[in-house]
Design an enzyme around this catalytic site. Structure first.
Site, PDB file in Angstrom:
ATOM      1  N   ARG A  76       0.837  -1.207   0.000  1.00 26.53           N
ATOM      2  CA  ARG A  76       0.000   0.000   0.000  1.00 26.53           C
ATOM      3  C   ARG A  76       0.880   1.269   0.000  1.00 26.53           C
ATOM      4  O   ARG A  76       0.973   1.963  -1.004  1.00 26.53           O
ATOM      5  CB  ARG A  76      -0.949  -0.023   1.216  1.00 26.53           C
ATOM      6  N   ASP A  77       1.578   1.517   1.089  1.00 25.22           N
ATOM      7  CA  ASP A  77       2.337   2.767   1.192  1.00 25.22           C
ATOM      8  C   ASP A  77       3.442   2.784   0.139  1.00 25.22           C
ATOM      9  O   ASP A  77       3.759   3.834  -0.436  1.00 25.22           O
ATOM     10  CB  ASP A  77       2.946   2.879   2.599  1.00 25.22           C
ATOM     11  N   HIS A 117       5.881   4.445  12.393  1.00 29.50           N
ATOM     12  CA  HIS A 117       5.797   4.367  10.928  1.00 29.50           C
ATOM     13  C   HIS A 117       6.784   5.415  10.390  1.00 29.50           C
ATOM     14  O   HIS A 117       6.447   6.574  10.197  1.00 29.50           O
ATOM     15  CB  HIS A 117       4.351   4.680  10.541  1.00 29.50           C
ATOM     16  N   HIS A 121       9.304   6.986   7.700  1.00 30.38           N
ATOM     17  CA  HIS A 121       9.874   7.090   6.357  1.00 30.38           C
ATOM     18  C   HIS A 121      11.354   7.425   6.541  1.00 30.38           C
ATOM     19  O   HIS A 121      11.756   7.981   7.562  1.00 30.38           O
ATOM     20  CB  HIS A 121       9.120   8.132   5.539  1.00 30.38           C
ATOM     21  N   CYS A 124       5.154   9.405  -0.038  1.00 32.74           N
ATOM     22  CA  CYS A 124       3.780   9.885   0.089  1.00 32.74           C
ATOM     23  C   CYS A 124       3.498  10.848  -1.052  1.00 32.74           C
ATOM     24  O   CYS A 124       4.259  11.797  -1.265  1.00 32.74           O
ATOM     25  CB  CYS A 124       3.540  10.576   1.425  1.00 32.74           C
ATOM     26  N   ASN A 132       9.194   4.140   3.158  1.00 38.64           N
ATOM     27  CA  ASN A 132       9.343   3.723   4.556  1.00 38.64           C
ATOM     28  C   ASN A 132      10.699   3.074   4.742  1.00 38.64           C
ATOM     29  O   ASN A 132      11.311   2.616   3.786  1.00 38.64           O
ATOM     30  CB  ASN A 132       8.285   2.657   4.896  1.00 38.64           C
TER      31      ASN A 132
HETATM   32  P1  HMG Z   1     -13.167  14.376  -1.607  1.00 40.83           P
HETATM   33  O1  HMG Z   1     -13.022  14.828  -3.010  1.00 40.83           O
HETATM   34  O2  HMG Z   1     -13.207  15.405  -0.530  1.00 40.83           O
HETATM   35  O3  HMG Z   1     -14.380  13.366  -1.438  1.00 40.83           O
HETATM   36  O4  HMG Z   1     -11.974  13.384  -1.275  1.00 40.83           O
HETATM   37  P2  HMG Z   1     -15.906  13.522  -1.684  1.00 40.83           P
HETATM   38  O5  HMG Z   1     -16.562  12.807  -0.543  1.00 40.83           O
HETATM   39  O6  HMG Z   1     -16.284  14.962  -1.932  1.00 40.83           O
HETATM   40  O7  HMG Z   1     -16.119  12.694  -3.028  1.00 40.83           O
HETATM   41  C1  HMG Z   1     -15.563  13.090  -4.265  1.00 40.83           C
HETATM   42  C2  HMG Z   1     -15.570  11.915  -5.220  1.00 40.83           C
HETATM   43  O8  HMG Z   1     -14.737  10.901  -4.688  1.00 40.83           O
HETATM   44  C3  HMG Z   1     -16.944  11.258  -5.403  1.00 40.83           C
HETATM   45  O9  HMG Z   1     -17.001  10.744  -6.730  1.00 40.83           O
HETATM   46  C4  HMG Z   1     -16.898  10.113  -4.433  1.00 40.83           C
HETATM   47  O10 HMG Z   1     -17.753   9.051  -4.792  1.00 40.83           O
HETATM   48  C5  HMG Z   1     -15.456   9.693  -4.582  1.00 40.83           C
HETATM   49  P3  HMG Z   1     -17.762  11.516  -7.916  1.00 40.83           P
HETATM   50  O11 HMG Z   1     -19.167  11.693  -7.417  1.00 40.83           O
HETATM   51  O12 HMG Z   1     -17.003  12.801  -8.092  1.00 40.83           O
HETATM   52  O13 HMG Z   1     -17.604  10.581  -9.082  1.00 40.83           O
HETATM   53  N1  HMG Z   1     -14.977   8.962  -3.371  1.00 40.83           N
HETATM   54  C6  HMG Z   1     -14.475   7.722  -3.389  1.00 40.83           C
HETATM   55  N2  HMG Z   1     -14.272   6.840  -4.395  1.00 40.83           N
HETATM   56  C7  HMG Z   1     -13.755   5.652  -4.052  1.00 40.83           C
HETATM   57  N3  HMG Z   1     -13.430   5.298  -2.780  1.00 40.83           N
HETATM   58  C8  HMG Z   1     -13.621   6.174  -1.773  1.00 40.83           C
HETATM   59  C9  HMG Z   1     -14.169   7.434  -2.067  1.00 40.83           C
HETATM   60  N4  HMG Z   1     -14.480   8.494  -1.307  1.00 40.83           N
HETATM   61  C10 HMG Z   1     -14.980   9.433  -2.117  1.00 40.83           C
HETATM   62  N5  HMG Z   1     -13.285   5.839  -0.521  1.00 40.83           N
HETATM   63  C11 HMG Z   1     -10.949  11.528  -0.168  1.00 40.83           C
HETATM   64  C12 HMG Z   1     -11.802  12.781  -0.011  1.00 40.83           C
HETATM   65  C13 HMG Z   1     -10.456  11.141   1.211  1.00 40.83           C
HETATM   66  C14 HMG Z   1     -11.795  10.429  -0.762  1.00 40.83           C
HETATM   67  C15 HMG Z   1      -9.769  11.874  -1.109  1.00 40.83           C
HETATM   68  O14 HMG Z   1      -9.127  12.993  -0.595  1.00 40.83           O
HETATM   69  C16 HMG Z   1      -8.782  10.741  -1.265  1.00 40.83           C
HETATM   70  O15 HMG Z   1      -9.101   9.695  -1.800  1.00 40.83           O
HETATM   71  N6  HMG Z   1      -7.524  10.963  -0.825  1.00 40.83           N
HETATM   72  C17 HMG Z   1      -6.462   9.971  -0.969  1.00 40.83           C
HETATM   73  C18 HMG Z   1      -5.561  10.074   0.169  1.00 40.83           C
HETATM   74  C19 HMG Z   1      -4.513   9.010   0.143  1.00 40.83           C
HETATM   75  O16 HMG Z   1      -4.761   7.860  -0.189  1.00 40.83           O
HETATM   76  N7  HMG Z   1      -3.283   9.429   0.519  1.00 40.83           N
HETATM   77  C20 HMG Z   1      -2.190   8.523   0.648  1.00 40.83           C
HETATM   78  C21 HMG Z   1      -2.356   7.633   1.842  1.00 40.83           C
HETATM   79  S1  HMG Z   1      -2.038   8.437   3.407  1.00 40.83           S
HETATM   80  C22 HMG Z   1      -0.363   8.176   3.663  1.00 40.83           C
HETATM   81  O17 HMG Z   1       0.319   7.701   2.796  1.00 40.83           O
HETATM   82  C23 HMG Z   1       0.218   8.441   5.025  1.00 40.83           C
HETATM   83  C24 HMG Z   1       0.444   7.163   5.842  1.00 40.83           C
HETATM   84  O18 HMG Z   1       1.279   6.260   5.143  1.00 40.83           O
HETATM   85  C25 HMG Z   1       1.083   7.512   7.184  1.00 40.83           C
HETATM   86  C26 HMG Z   1       2.298   8.421   7.058  1.00 40.83           C
HETATM   87  O19 HMG Z   1       3.269   8.074   6.347  1.00 40.83           O
HETATM   88  O20 HMG Z   1       2.253   9.475   7.701  1.00 40.83           O
HETATM   89  C27 HMG Z   1      -0.883   6.447   6.148  1.00 40.83           C
HETATM   90 MG    MG Z   2       3.470   6.368   5.103  1.00 36.70          MG
END
Ligand code: HMG
Ligand code: MG
Length: 301
Positions: free
Chosen positions: A19-20, A211, A213, A244, A253
């Site tokens: 995933r990450d 966690h 990086h 990220c 990571n």
């Molecule tokens: P948004 O645009 O605010 O969401 O995004 P919305 O609720 O307004 O919906 C907009 C559209 O997204 C809609 O579709 C929804 O259906 C769709 P449309 O009507 O336009 O066709 N939608 C989805 N589709 C599929 N699956 C879903 C979903 N939710 C809404 N779950 C949202 C908000 C959170 C969805 C968006 O910002 C997003 O997907 N962000 C991705 C964030 C991400 O994955 N980041 C990387 C992971 S975090 C990370 O790496 C850090 C970590 O490793 C820890 C660290 O290192 O610190 C964990």
């Molecule tokens: Mg991470």
């Protein structure tokens, strides 16, 4: 080892490579290759694999086929195949795909929260409430991530009090554990010590994971500080894959191979076969056309 440091006999590793790691790789990996990666990691002895995420595929196209990955893996009993879920839609998709448990993800920095999940920290907590409710009804465990605990790409330094506040909120709403994310890898043993000194007395080490990086090469040293505070859960990514997408300059990571090598050297069990793990990382890097970020894998050629 010195008895006064009180290191544990065993540490559990949360493998986040599929995933990450893969969420930030520019070369696409086929669904079949992702399935092979997850299965290889489990064969190497990992018992918790974050297998994918159910976020908006327009934001993270690399994870668009997570449902297929979950459905195609040959499951091994007692292995947790976890998924990242930002909202109820993500949770429902994760359940349809058969995820064993899910993780919600918040941040200790307002700017990062906006860039990563398009809402404020408090709005994100509100969005997680229905996820927690649904998870409780389905008997599914929820892990909580807090990003930017030792620095933010937009705001710089982050106060430990901000990390404490959001971590406590996630625990209060039912997360069984908080994974503290050094998202951009700027932390040092000094800042990790300051953070854990502020968090461990009230949150307790048993409910925390690290966690890290490895952008600045500090991850293993930071993890060692965590072990000294009693933390027993470490997130890592095979071959140090990834980064990220919303944190420019952040590398992957800490490599799982390097964590396993360090822990083995300290007499701490992980249940992981290092040779098998190195082979899985090498194979995946070949498919991605990139060099491994694991120092152990590089040293072994
Ligand atoms: P948004 O645009 O605010 O969401 O995004 P919305 O609720 O307004 O919906 C907009 C559209 O997204 C809609 O579709 C929804 O259906 C769709 P449309 O009507 O336009 O066709 N939608 C989805 N589709 C599929 N699956 C879903 C979903 N939710 C809404 N779950 C949202 C908000 C959170 C969805 C968006 O910002 C997003 O997907 N962000 C991705 C964030 C991400 O994955 N980041 C990387 C992971 S975090 C990370 O790496 C850090 C970590 O490793 C820890 C660290 O290192 O610190 C964990
Ligand atoms: Mg991470």
């Amino acid at each position: 080892m010195s008895a006064s440091l009180n290191y544990p006999k065993a540490v559990s590793i949360v493998e986040v490579g599929p995933r990450d790691g893969l969420q930030n790789e520019s070369a696409p990996l086929s669904t079949g290759d992702k399935v092979a990666l997850v299965e290889g990691l489990v064969d190497a002895g990992l018992r918790y694999v974050e297998t994918g995420s159910f976020v908006n595929p327009r934001w993270i196209p690399q994870m668009a086929d997570s449902g297929d990955v979950f459905q195609q893996i040959a499951r091994v009993p007692d292995v947790t195949y976890a998924a990242l879920t930002p909202n109820l839609k993500g949770f429902d998709r994760a359940m349809d795909a058969g995820a064993s448990e899910v993780a919600v993800f918040a941040a200790a920095s307002e700017s990062f929260s906006q860039r990563n999940i398009n809402c404020s920290i408090s709005e994100s907590i509100e969005r997680f409430l229905p996820v927690m409710e649904a998870a409780k009804t389905s008997g599914v465990k929820v892990r909580g991530y807090v990003s930017c605990v030792l620095g933010c790409p937009y705001e710089g330094e982050i106060a430990p009090a901000a990390v404490l506040k959001v971590s406590q909120a996630l625990l209060d709403m039912g997360c069984y554990e908080i994974s503290l994310g050094d998202t951009i890898g700027t932390g040092t043993p000094g800042s990790m010590d300051t953070l854990l000194n502020a968090l461990v007395p009230s949150l307790t080490a048993g409910r925390l994971a690290l966690h890290c990086h490895n952008s600045y090469g500090q991850a293993l040293a930071n993890l060692l500080v965590g072990l000294q505070y009693g933390i027993r859960r470490i997130d890592s990514s095979v071959a140090g894959l990834g980064g990220c997408p919303y944190a420019t300059g952040a590398s992957g990571n800490v490599a799982t191979e390097d964590v396993v090598y360090m822990l083995q050297g300290m007499g701490i069990q992980t249940g992981v076969n290092l040779n098998a793990l190195v082979n899985v990382g090498t194979d995946c890097c070949k498919k991605l056309g990139r060099e491994t970020q694991s120092a152990v894998a590089k040293a072994r050629g």
